[in-house]
Scaffold this active site. Sequence first.
Site, PDB file in Angstrom:
ATOM      1  N   HIS B  91       1.502  -6.720   6.696  1.00 10.24           N
ATOM      2  CA  HIS B  91       1.438  -5.302   7.064  1.00 10.24           C
ATOM      3  C   HIS B  91       0.731  -5.131   8.413  1.00 10.24           C
ATOM      4  O   HIS B  91       1.248  -4.467   9.316  1.00 10.24           O
ATOM      5  CB  HIS B  91       0.702  -4.553   5.947  1.00 10.24           C
ATOM      6  CG  HIS B  91       0.513  -3.094   6.177  1.00 10.24           C
ATOM      7  ND1 HIS B  91       1.140  -2.134   5.408  1.00 10.24           N
ATOM      8  CD2 HIS B  91      -0.250  -2.400   7.060  1.00 10.24           C
ATOM      9  CE1 HIS B  91       0.787  -0.938   5.826  1.00 10.24           C
ATOM     10  NE2 HIS B  91      -0.069  -1.067   6.821  1.00 10.24           N
ATOM     11  N   GLU B  92      -0.437  -5.737   8.550  1.00  9.10           N
ATOM     12  CA  GLU B  92      -1.203  -5.560   9.801  1.00  9.10           C
ATOM     13  C   GLU B  92      -0.475  -6.193  10.983  1.00  9.10           C
ATOM     14  O   GLU B  92      -0.487  -5.648  12.094  1.00  9.10           O
ATOM     15  CB  GLU B  92      -2.610  -6.155   9.647  1.00  9.10           C
ATOM     16  CG  GLU B  92      -3.473  -5.476   8.587  1.00  9.10           C
ATOM     17  CD  GLU B  92      -3.548  -3.961   8.738  1.00  9.10           C
ATOM     18  OE1 GLU B  92      -3.377  -3.450   9.851  1.00  9.10           O
ATOM     19  OE2 GLU B  92      -3.752  -3.286   7.704  1.00  9.10           O
ATOM     20  N   HIS B  95       2.156  -3.912  12.266  1.00  6.95           N
ATOM     21  CA  HIS B  95       1.563  -2.959  13.222  1.00  6.95           C
ATOM     22  C   HIS B  95       1.480  -3.611  14.606  1.00  6.95           C
ATOM     23  O   HIS B  95       1.901  -3.039  15.610  1.00  6.95           O
ATOM     24  CB  HIS B  95       0.155  -2.557  12.782  1.00  6.95           C
ATOM     25  CG  HIS B  95       0.110  -1.515  11.698  1.00  6.95           C
ATOM     26  ND1 HIS B  95       0.936  -0.410  11.678  1.00  6.95           N
ATOM     27  CD2 HIS B  95      -0.693  -1.404  10.605  1.00  6.95           C
ATOM     28  CE1 HIS B  95       0.650   0.331  10.616  1.00  6.95           C
ATOM     29  NE2 HIS B  95      -0.321  -0.250   9.950  1.00  6.95           N
ATOM     30  N   HIS B 101       3.579   3.357  10.170  1.00  2.63           N
ATOM     31  CA  HIS B 101       3.867   3.454   8.742  1.00  2.63           C
ATOM     32  C   HIS B 101       5.211   4.140   8.513  1.00  2.63           C
ATOM     33  O   HIS B 101       5.622   4.991   9.308  1.00  2.63           O
ATOM     34  CB  HIS B 101       2.743   4.219   8.037  1.00  2.63           C
ATOM     35  CG  HIS B 101       1.439   3.492   8.076  1.00  2.63           C
ATOM     36  ND1 HIS B 101       0.288   4.028   8.604  1.00  2.63           N
ATOM     37  CD2 HIS B 101       1.117   2.237   7.656  1.00  2.63           C
ATOM     38  CE1 HIS B 101      -0.689   3.141   8.510  1.00  2.63           C
ATOM     39  NE2 HIS B 101      -0.218   2.053   7.943  1.00  2.63           N
TER      40      HIS B 101
END
Lengths: 39, 639
Positions: B91-92, B95, B101
């Site tokens: 997830h990070e 980014h 998101h």
Amino acid sequence: APENFDVDGGLDRDIFDINEDLGLDLFEGDISLDGVQER
Amino acid sequence: NSIVGEGYRWPHTIPYVLDDSLEMNARGVILEAFERYRLKTCIDFKPWSGEANYISVFKGSGCWSSVGNQHVGKQNLSIGHNCDRTATVQHEFLHALGFFHEQSRSDRDDYVSIIWDRITPGKENNFKAYTDEETDSLNVPYDYNSVMHYSKTAFQIGSEPTIVTRISDFMDVIGQRLDFSDHDLLKLNRLYNCSSSLSFMDSCDFELENVCGMIQSSEDSADWQRVSQVPEGPESDHSNMGQCKGSGFFMHFSSSSVNVGDTAVLESRKLYPKRGFQCLQFFLYNSGHENDQLDIYIREYSGDNVNGILILVEEIKDIPLGSWQLYHVTLKVTNKFRVVFRGVRGAGDSLGGLSIDDINLSETQCPHHTWHIRNFTQYLSDPNGALFSPPFYSSKGYAFQIYMTLTNLTKIGIYFHLISGANDDQLQWPCPWQQATMTILDQNPDIRQRMSNGRSITTDPSLTSDDGNYFWDRPSKVGTEAFFPNGTQFKRSRGYGSSSFITYERLKSRDFIKGNDVYILLTVEDISHLNSTQDEPVPTSSVSDLCAFFRCENDGICLVRNGNAECRCPSGEDWWYMGKRCEKRGSRRDTIVIATSSTAAVFALMLVITLVSVYCTRKKYRKEAGSHPANTTLENQYA
């Protein structure tokens, strides 16, 4: 038997919960903005 | 949805540093997350060796990242306490690769409702939606399954959800932290123009008649048949368990129709390795005889062996009868090769044969052990449900067991226990830096579409229990008495793991339970080598070097782009700074004034030019008219 060690402390915390519990006030919960994006 | 601007993209191979501050478990988890990127995308990672921009992963407070490549040289990404989960790292890094998101995309109100009065006061800004000018959904539909989606409880003030999906079935789907969804991958692969990955090699569920380019050998006595059922079993394939009429194929070697010792050989297409190590994974069903066996070979091609040389890798014997079984075979091939499946008819009566389905080959490490839990749903309905795995040994020789708790009404827990074993006298105690990874397998036929859920824990030799003992000390010293089902006594240490491994809602989604079977994949490996500090190379051109002599005025920020220092100038709704060093101020009012005065000036100038032209022309003609008689030749003057 001794109780097992739970790394989550019984909680099912998402990324945002972890950051919120730490008192972090990140953009959208987990985004670090640079100077231009902040403006 | 991705941030608009090519400048935010990283190169396909991202330089990284694992900072000394990181917990040991986090280091292993980060490397596991990188492996998922290498398998499913064209994004790769390499230790930083002086590149101008790189990602420094460190243990900060919490889990966070910047969005996109900021071109700041060292770009921080925090994997703090409790962030050491593979999907959190994925997830990070999404980014960092340029994604926001999912619920912040411009069309999100078509798919979810944000319940503003349930949000903690002051946290409403976390539910911003972007415009099409700011972000790009890359022509991919809204994705409730995205690993980048908030969960329904995000920033809630009470117990009611802050995000309500317009399709109610997705209420418990949003917020998954399992793995990339199909659409996560589609977007990432579109943004970075991916057409292949480093470690994926092949996947075959035999649904197509070309059987994935596999070939029947002529050096055998029988063929593998592509079928959808066999009278003696299996009744259906493994890919979709017979749920789709007219589909659901697998390959079958009928041992009942050949003599003892006869073989059938099926060879994969030619494969081209990049990394030199592979994991072959497939499901196997035996409806023949227990003496039937499956041999796995590779046919390796090299300059000296243009026809390939056959090398036996593993003989799979004692295949249980009557159910699909998962198998892993580790390969180490560096040249062009084929995978060869050789079915062998053993002694004894056979009415069926061997069947294979859902083959996946990738250049990844195989799990060390597989815990196959049959009839899994019977444990879900048991209020006292708890399961211990059989005992396993790690590659270093530590004996261990996995404990799965099913007593909670909403979620399953999983714990790792050291147990007394045969090698204990030769092992180091307290057990140092062994990372145990426990993964519940999503049994989707294609490894690229699996969203398996894994958790890792690492043995810290300095960790102590409340009683003062070392937590990971020898089980015969700190463990309690336990018994295997056969009555054998042993010692089991305290378990270490998570009560929140996976919720029942998520467990019932995907293909975690298939044919009422669940597979827990286990790997316990020594990660002591990750304890060492990564060498800090000299950057090829660092931000500090280039920006040290490049000053930006008016709060402009110096960035390095394409090896040059540039200023990013501040701006507001109707004002901005510009110029190489942000030295000039502009505003909308200034622009209007400049445009108006420019127009007036041009008009005045044109007027002056016109008047001067008219004046000059008139003057010229007057002069010509005055001088005309003197220049005229008078002819017929007297006429």
